[in-house]
Design a protein around this motif. Structure first.
Motif, PDB file in Angstrom:
ATOM      1  N   VAL A   1       0.849  -1.181   0.000  1.00  0.00           N
ATOM      2  CA  VAL A   1       0.000   0.000   0.000  1.00  0.00           C
ATOM      3  C   VAL A   1       0.887   1.234   0.000  1.00  0.00           C
ATOM      4  O   VAL A   1       1.827   1.347   0.801  1.00  0.00           O
ATOM      5  CB  VAL A   1      -0.927   0.023   1.232  1.00  0.00           C
ATOM      6  CG1 VAL A   1      -1.781   1.292   1.231  1.00  0.00           C
ATOM      7  CG2 VAL A   1      -1.822  -1.222   1.253  1.00  0.00           C
ATOM      8  N   TYR A   2       0.610   2.163  -0.925  1.00  0.00           N
ATOM      9  CA  TYR A   2       1.355   3.414  -0.995  1.00  0.00           C
ATOM     10  C   TYR A   2       0.461   4.560  -0.510  1.00  0.00           C
ATOM     11  O   TYR A   2      -0.676   4.705  -0.980  1.00  0.00           O
ATOM     12  CB  TYR A   2       1.788   3.716  -2.429  1.00  0.00           C
ATOM     13  CG  TYR A   2       2.826   2.772  -2.984  1.00  0.00           C
ATOM     14  CD1 TYR A   2       4.160   2.877  -2.598  1.00  0.00           C
ATOM     15  CD2 TYR A   2       2.478   1.773  -3.887  1.00  0.00           C
ATOM     16  CE1 TYR A   2       5.118   2.010  -3.101  1.00  0.00           C
ATOM     17  CE2 TYR A   2       3.428   0.907  -4.405  1.00  0.00           C
ATOM     18  CZ  TYR A   2       4.748   1.032  -3.998  1.00  0.00           C
ATOM     19  OH  TYR A   2       5.691   0.178  -4.494  1.00  0.00           O
ATOM     20  N   PRO A   3       0.960   5.378   0.423  1.00  0.00           N
ATOM     21  CA  PRO A   3       0.182   6.553   0.836  1.00  0.00           C
ATOM     22  C   PRO A   3       0.119   7.572  -0.294  1.00  0.00           C
ATOM     23  O   PRO A   3       1.093   7.775  -1.011  1.00  0.00           O
ATOM     24  CB  PRO A   3       0.966   7.092   2.032  1.00  0.00           C
ATOM     25  CG  PRO A   3       2.361   6.574   1.846  1.00  0.00           C
ATOM     26  CD  PRO A   3       2.236   5.259   1.138  1.00  0.00           C
ATOM     27  N   LEU A   4      -1.024   8.175  -0.476  1.00  0.00           N
ATOM     28  CA  LEU A   4      -1.206   9.192  -1.519  1.00  0.00           C
ATOM     29  C   LEU A   4      -2.035  10.319  -0.918  1.00  0.00           C
ATOM     30  O   LEU A   4      -3.264  10.309  -0.948  1.00  0.00           O
ATOM     31  CB  LEU A   4      -1.901   8.591  -2.744  1.00  0.00           C
ATOM     32  CG  LEU A   4      -2.027   9.493  -3.975  1.00  0.00           C
ATOM     33  CD1 LEU A   4      -0.643   9.839  -4.523  1.00  0.00           C
ATOM     34  CD2 LEU A   4      -2.874   8.824  -5.048  1.00  0.00           C
ATOM     35  N   GLY A   5      -1.319  11.289  -0.347  1.00  0.00           N
ATOM     36  CA  GLY A   5      -2.006  12.374   0.343  1.00  0.00           C
ATOM     37  C   GLY A   5      -2.759  11.840   1.540  1.00  0.00           C
ATOM     38  O   GLY A   5      -2.202  11.148   2.385  1.00  0.00           O
ATOM     39  N   LYS A   6      -4.056  12.128   1.591  1.00  0.00           N
ATOM     40  CA  LYS A   6      -4.876  11.657   2.706  1.00  0.00           C
ATOM     41  C   LYS A   6      -5.468  10.274   2.449  1.00  0.00           C
ATOM     42  O   LYS A   6      -6.148   9.713   3.315  1.00  0.00           O
ATOM     43  CB  LYS A   6      -6.002  12.659   2.978  1.00  0.00           C
ATOM     44  CG  LYS A   6      -5.507  14.025   3.455  1.00  0.00           C
ATOM     45  CD  LYS A   6      -6.668  14.955   3.730  1.00  0.00           C
ATOM     46  CE  LYS A   6      -6.170  16.305   4.231  1.00  0.00           C
ATOM     47  NZ  LYS A   6      -7.294  17.245   4.513  1.00  0.00           N
ATOM     48  N   THR A   7      -5.212   9.741   1.256  1.00  0.00           N
ATOM     49  CA  THR A   7      -5.725   8.417   0.925  1.00  0.00           C
ATOM     50  C   THR A   7      -4.549   7.458   0.737  1.00  0.00           C
ATOM     51  O   THR A   7      -3.407   7.777   1.079  1.00  0.00           O
ATOM     52  CB  THR A   7      -6.567   8.458  -0.362  1.00  0.00           C
ATOM     53  OG1 THR A   7      -5.733   8.884  -1.453  1.00  0.00           O
ATOM     54  CG2 THR A   7      -7.721   9.434  -0.217  1.00  0.00           C
ATOM     55  N   SER A   8      -4.812   6.290   0.199  1.00  0.00           N
ATOM     56  CA  SER A   8      -3.757   5.311  -0.074  1.00  0.00           C
ATOM     57  C   SER A   8      -4.144   4.498  -1.303  1.00  0.00           C
ATOM     58  O   SER A   8      -5.324   4.393  -1.647  1.00  0.00           O
ATOM     59  CB  SER A   8      -3.537   4.397   1.129  1.00  0.00           C
ATOM     60  OG  SER A   8      -4.720   3.697   1.444  1.00  0.00           O
TER      61      SER A   8
END
Length: 226
Positions: A13-20
Motif C-alpha cells: 500500500v502506498y500513501p497518496l495524500g490523505k488516501t492510499s
C-alpha cells in the motif's frame, strides 16, 4: 528443485495524500530455480511493484518475500546490498546504461562495485559475455552510439556479469521494435537454458508472453493466474 523466490501473503500500500493506493493484494507465489517466468498484465496492475519487492528495492506492507530461502524483512541494509550484488541481476526497460562509458566499461561496472575481482578475472567474464550476446565489435563504443537492441544486449550482459542466480527484467522489450524484442527474448531464453539462470520479467505484450515457460497474470494488484 529449490525455490528461487517465495512470496507469502504480500500486500503493498502506498500513501497518496490523505488516501492510499493498494498496489498489491495478498500475493501468493512460488518460482522455482531455473524458471523463465513472466509477470503479465495491463499497465498499473502491479507488475513493477512486484518486481521491486523481489529485487529488494522495496518492502511489502504486509507479508514476506523470500529470495533463495532468505526472508527479506529480516536482512539488514548491508545484507540486502550484498544479496542484490551477489544473487540478483536487473534489466531495465530504459536500459539505464552510463552514456559516457564504453560497452566494455558498462558491463564491467557491477564487478567494480562488487569488488574482489582482478583485472584479468573481470576481463575474462566481460569478454565471454560480450561474445555470448554478440557485442564484441562494439566493445569500445559509447552506449549512446548503439541501437536500442544493442543497448538492451549491453544491459543483459551487465545484469549477468556477476553471475546472479536470478535476473529481473522490467518490460525488457518495451522500447524495442517487435523483431528486435523477439531477438532479445530469444537471447534471454538461451541464457536461461545454458546457465540455468532464473528469469522473472514483466510484460503486457501477448507475443512476449507466448515465449515464457510460465505466465503469472496480475489484475488490479491481485494474481488471476499462476
Amino acid at each position: 528443485m529449490s525455490l528461487a523466490v517465495r512470496i507469502e501473503n504480500v500486500s503493498k500500500v502506498y500513501p497518496l495524500g490523505k488516501t492510499s493506493v493498494q498496489a498489491l493484494k495478498n500475493i501468493e507465489l512460488a518460482i522455482q530455480e531455473g524458471e523463465f517466468t513472466t509477470i503479465a498484465g495491463p499497465s498499473g496492475c502491479g507488475k513493477s511493484t512486484l518486481l521491486n519487492l523481489i529485487g529488494c528495492m522495496d518492502t511489502p506492507t504486509t507479508g514476506e518475500v523470500y529470495v533463495e530461502g532468505q526472508p527479506i524483512s529480516q536482512l539488514k541494509d548491508k545484507e540486502l546490498t550484498r544479496l542484490r550484488l551477489e544473487k540478483l541481476g536487473f534489466i531495465f526497460q530504459s536500459f539505464n546504461l552510463i552514456p559516457v562509458l564504453t560497452v566494455y566499461q558498462n558491463i564491467e561496472f557491477p564487478l567494480l562495485i562488487h569488488g574482489g575481482f582482478t583485472k584479468k578475472e573481470r576481463a575474462a567474464r566481460i569478454d565471454a559475455l560480450m561474445e555470448e550476446v554478440g557485442l564484441q565489435p562494439q566493445a569500445q563504443q559509447k552506449s549512446n552510439e548503439l541501437s536500442g537492441g544493442q543497448r538492451q544486449r549491453v544491459a543483459i550482459a551487465r545484469a549477468l556479469v556477476t553471475q546472479p542466480r536470478i535476473v529481473l527484467a522490467d518490460e525488457p522489450t518495451a522500447n524495442l521494435d517487435s523483431a528486435t524484442g523477439e531477438r532479445i527474448i530469444d537471447l534471454m531464453k538461451t541464457i536461461n537454458r545454458t546457465h540455468k539462470t532464473t528469469f522473472i520479467f514483466s510484460t503486457h505484450d501477448p507475443q512476449v508472453m507466448k515465449q515464457a515457460s510460465r505466465v503469472v497474470r496480475l489484475k488490479d494488484g491481485a494474481v488471476l493466474e499462476a
